[in-house]
Design a protein around this motif. Structure first.
Motif, PDB file in Angstrom:
ATOM      1  N   HIS A  70       0.889  -1.355  -0.173  1.00 58.70           N
ATOM      2  CA  HIS A  70      -0.049  -0.170  -0.058  1.00 58.70           C
ATOM      3  C   HIS A  70       0.747   1.157  -0.032  1.00 58.70           C
ATOM      4  O   HIS A  70       0.523   2.168  -0.650  1.00 58.70           O
ATOM      5  N   GLU A  71       2.060   1.180   1.040  1.00 59.28           N
ATOM      6  CA  GLU A  71       2.902   2.394   0.950  1.00 59.28           C
ATOM      7  C   GLU A  71       3.416   2.616  -0.433  1.00 59.28           C
ATOM      8  O   GLU A  71       3.527   3.807  -0.994  1.00 59.28           O
ATOM      9  N   HIS A  72       3.888   1.463  -1.113  1.00 60.13           N
ATOM     10  CA  HIS A  72       4.517   1.538  -2.433  1.00 60.13           C
ATOM     11  C   HIS A  72       3.646   2.042  -3.394  1.00 60.13           C
ATOM     12  O   HIS A  72       3.899   3.160  -4.296  1.00 60.13           O
ATOM     13  N   LEU A  73       2.411   1.607  -3.303  1.00 64.01           N
ATOM     14  CA  LEU A  73       1.453   2.145  -4.707  1.00 64.01           C
ATOM     15  C   LEU A  73       0.668   3.470  -4.219  1.00 64.01           C
ATOM     16  O   LEU A  73       0.244   4.028  -4.839  1.00 64.01           O
ATOM     17  N   GLY A  74       0.711   3.858  -3.090  1.00 61.93           N
ATOM     18  CA  GLY A  74       0.101   5.214  -2.348  1.00 61.93           C
ATOM     19  C   GLY A  74      -1.229   5.084  -2.387  1.00 61.93           C
ATOM     20  O   GLY A  74      -2.108   6.027  -2.086  1.00 61.93           O
ATOM     21  N   VAL A  75      -2.031   3.591  -2.372  1.00 62.19           N
ATOM     22  CA  VAL A  75      -3.556   3.656  -2.188  1.00 62.19           C
ATOM     23  C   VAL A  75      -3.745   2.216  -1.513  1.00 62.19           C
ATOM     24  O   VAL A  75      -2.630   1.386  -1.674  1.00 62.19           O
ATOM     25  N   PRO A  76      -4.999   1.961  -0.794  1.00 63.69           N
ATOM     26  CA  PRO A  76      -5.207   0.671  -0.210  1.00 63.69           C
ATOM     27  C   PRO A  76      -5.688  -0.012  -1.191  1.00 63.69           C
ATOM     28  O   PRO A  76      -6.777  -0.372  -1.203  1.00 63.69           O
ATOM     29  N   PHE A  77      -4.429  -0.819  -1.992  1.00 62.59           N
ATOM     30  CA  PHE A  77      -4.883  -1.665  -3.212  1.00 62.59           C
ATOM     31  C   PHE A  77      -6.048  -2.758  -2.603  1.00 62.59           C
ATOM     32  O   PHE A  77      -6.740  -3.253  -3.273  1.00 62.59           O
ATOM     33  N   VAL A  78      -5.404  -3.576  -1.548  1.00 62.62           N
ATOM     34  CA  VAL A  78      -6.075  -4.649  -1.103  1.00 62.62           C
ATOM     35  C   VAL A  78      -7.770  -4.280  -0.980  1.00 62.62           C
ATOM     36  O   VAL A  78      -8.726  -5.130  -1.269  1.00 62.62           O
ATOM     37  N   ASP A  79      -7.894  -3.295  -0.140  1.00 65.77           N
ATOM     38  CA  ASP A  79      -9.289  -3.044   0.117  1.00 65.77           C
ATOM     39  C   ASP A  79     -10.007  -2.341  -0.897  1.00 65.77           C
ATOM     40  O   ASP A  79     -11.118  -3.044  -1.139  1.00 65.77           O
ATOM     41  N   ARG A  80      -9.472  -1.679  -2.001  1.00 64.31           N
ATOM     42  CA  ARG A  80     -10.042  -1.502  -3.032  1.00 64.31           C
ATOM     43  C   ARG A  80     -10.243  -2.640  -4.030  1.00 64.31           C
ATOM     44  O   ARG A  80     -11.521  -2.714  -4.566  1.00 64.31           O
ATOM     45  N   LEU A  81      -9.366  -3.405  -4.124  1.00 62.91           N
ATOM     46  CA  LEU A  81      -9.503  -4.661  -4.747  1.00 62.91           C
ATOM     47  C   LEU A  81     -10.683  -5.626  -4.211  1.00 62.91           C
ATOM     48  O   LEU A  81     -11.718  -6.192  -5.031  1.00 62.91           O
ATOM     49  N   ILE A  82     -10.950  -5.634  -3.176  1.00 62.61           N
ATOM     50  CA  ILE A  82     -11.943  -6.587  -2.432  1.00 62.61           C
ATOM     51  C   ILE A  82     -13.426  -5.789  -2.927  1.00 62.61           C
ATOM     52  O   ILE A  82     -14.156  -6.616  -3.238  1.00 62.61           O
ATOM     53  N   ASN A  83     -13.305  -4.509  -2.895  1.00 67.22           N
ATOM     54  CA  ASN A  83     -14.538  -3.780  -3.340  1.00 67.22           C
ATOM     55  C   ASN A  83     -14.846  -4.202  -4.770  1.00 67.22           C
ATOM     56  O   ASN A  83     -16.218  -4.488  -5.013  1.00 67.22           O
ATOM     57  N   PHE A  84     -14.009  -4.081  -5.699  1.00 72.00           N
ATOM     58  CA  PHE A  84     -14.285  -4.638  -7.010  1.00 72.00           C
ATOM     59  C   PHE A  84     -14.568  -6.035  -7.071  1.00 72.00           C
ATOM     60  O   PHE A  84     -15.668  -6.329  -7.743  1.00 72.00           O
ATOM     61  N   ILE A  85     -14.169  -7.008  -6.337  1.00 74.88           N
ATOM     62  CA  ILE A  85     -14.287  -8.186  -6.469  1.00 74.88           C
ATOM     63  C   ILE A  85     -15.824  -8.605  -5.834  1.00 74.88           C
ATOM     64  O   ILE A  85     -16.667  -9.226  -6.345  1.00 74.88           O
ATOM     65  N   GLN A  86     -16.173  -7.917  -4.683  1.00 74.29           N
ATOM     66  CA  GLN A  86     -17.613  -7.960  -4.305  1.00 74.29           C
ATOM     67  C   GLN A  86     -18.428  -7.533  -5.218  1.00 74.29           C
ATOM     68  O   GLN A  86     -19.566  -8.230  -5.446  1.00 74.29           O
ATOM     69  N   ARG A  87     -18.197  -6.301  -5.884  1.00 74.91           N
ATOM     70  CA  ARG A  87     -19.259  -5.939  -6.889  1.00 74.91           C
ATOM     71  C   ARG A  87     -19.629  -6.795  -7.846  1.00 74.91           C
ATOM     72  O   ARG A  87     -20.398  -7.241  -8.620  1.00 74.91           O
ATOM     73  N   ARG A  88     -18.219  -7.502  -8.554  1.00 79.40           N
ATOM     74  CA  ARG A  88     -18.271  -8.367  -9.594  1.00 79.40           C
ATOM     75  C   ARG A  88     -18.808  -9.741  -9.513  1.00 79.40           C
ATOM     76  O   ARG A  88     -19.881 -10.314 -10.099  1.00 79.40           O
ATOM     77  N   LEU A  89     -18.666 -10.142  -8.120  1.00 82.83           N
ATOM     78  CA  LEU A  89     -19.358 -11.431  -7.735  1.00 82.83           C
ATOM     79  C   LEU A  89     -21.022 -11.268  -8.071  1.00 82.83           C
ATOM     80  O   LEU A  89     -21.587 -12.267  -8.175  1.00 82.83           O
ATOM     81  N   LYS A  90     -21.312 -10.021  -7.622  1.00 85.58           N
ATOM     82  CA  LYS A  90     -22.889  -9.879  -7.671  1.00 85.58           C
ATOM     83  C   LYS A  90     -23.404  -9.847  -9.393  1.00 85.58           C
ATOM     84  O   LYS A  90     -24.561 -10.178  -9.676  1.00 85.58           O
ATOM     85  N   GLU A  91     -22.452  -9.079 -10.209  1.00 86.23           N
ATOM     86  CA  GLU A  91     -23.045  -8.959 -11.305  1.00 86.23           C
ATOM     87  C   GLU A  91     -22.514  -9.929 -12.558  1.00 86.23           C
ATOM     88  O   GLU A  91     -23.302 -10.433 -13.456  1.00 86.23           O
ATOM     89  N   LEU A  92     -21.597 -10.711 -12.330  1.00 84.04           N
ATOM     90  CA  LEU A  92     -20.922 -11.829 -13.348  1.00 84.04           C
ATOM     91  C   LEU A  92     -21.750 -13.011 -13.285  1.00 84.04           C
ATOM     92  O   LEU A  92     -21.996 -13.428 -12.322  1.00 84.04           O
ATOM     93  N   PRO A  93     -22.037 -13.668 -14.370  1.00 84.42           N
ATOM     94  CA  PRO A  93     -22.381 -15.104 -14.383  1.00 84.42           C
ATOM     95  C   PRO A  93     -21.255 -16.199 -13.717  1.00 84.42           C
ATOM     96  O   PRO A  93     -20.226 -15.628 -13.867  1.00 84.42           O
ATOM     97  N   ASP A  94     -21.720 -16.950 -13.343  1.00 85.51           N
ATOM     98  CA  ASP A  94     -20.714 -17.971 -12.708  1.00 85.51           C
ATOM     99  C   ASP A  94     -19.262 -18.224 -13.616  1.00 85.51           C
ATOM    100  O   ASP A  94     -18.248 -18.415 -13.264  1.00 85.51           O
TER     101      ASP A  94
END
Length: 197
Positions: A70-94
């Motif tokens: 996170h320090e290297h990237l300057g953003v909370p990468f893991v937290d942001r990625l988890i948000n993307f994953i949670q959203r995609r799991l709702k949207e995408l077919p299996d």
């Protein structure tokens, strides 16, 4: 060190471990990252070695690794990625969700050694946890390129750094750098913009 790393790699493979799945090699930090299955395979293949003593010298703190990333990237990468994953799991077919998850989780672990599955699982409701586990073993996968811009955006990239088109995903130079920092795997990458000739 190089010979020792090659020898250890060969030991892992001979024990039945699968590179990129059961273990990964972090060349930058000169480290190997093993999952539980890999550790069990080592114990079975080499019962005369006390692996607890061997690995005791190398404590692993995933939180410090995440903080450093996170320090290297300057953003909370893991937290942001988890948000993307949670959203995609709702949207995408299996079939697409299975491809999406495998590309993200497998590629990130192979490059960084971070095993995000358990971190993601902790944030999900029980029913979604069950689906996540099921999708990682789902056999009928369908190509879904959404993982690529999601990874770049989670790492601090902008829509100018990754853009989906009918031909694939176009990455800027920064988008390519973020991808190479966080992901390893086989994928055809093009450094270009759809507007460029």
């Amino acid at each position: 060190m190089h010979d020792a790393a090659v020898n250890f790699f060969q030991m892992l493979v001979q024990a039945g471990a699968v590179p990129g799945e059961d273990f990964s090699c972090d060349g930058e930090n000169q480290a190997f990252h093993l999952n539980e299955r890999c550790y069990e395979l080592l114990q079975l293949a080499y019962p005369d070695v006390n692996w607890d003593d061997v690995f005791e010298c190398f404590p692993h703190d995933p939180n410090s690794a995440i903080e450093a990333l996170h320090e290297h990237l300057g953003v909370p990468f893991v937290d942001r990625l988890i948000n993307f994953i949670q959203r995609r799991l709702k949207e995408l077919p299996d079939s697409q969700a299975a491809w999406y998850l495998r590309q993200l989780l497998g590629g990130i672990e192979q490059r960084t050694g971070l095993q995000l599955y358990s971190l993601i699982e902790e944030t999900l409701p029980l029913a979604t946890q069950a689906r996540l586990s099921w999708l990682l073993h789902f056999e009928e996968v369908e190509l879904c390129n959404l993982w690529l811009p999601d990874l770049v955006f989670a790492a601090g990239g902008t829509p100018d750094d990754a853009e989906l088109s009918d031909e694939g995903c176009w990455l800027s130079e920064r988008g390519m750098e973020l991808l190479e920092t966080l992901w390893a795997g086989e994928f055809e990458l093009t450094l270009a913009s759809p507007q460029q000739p």
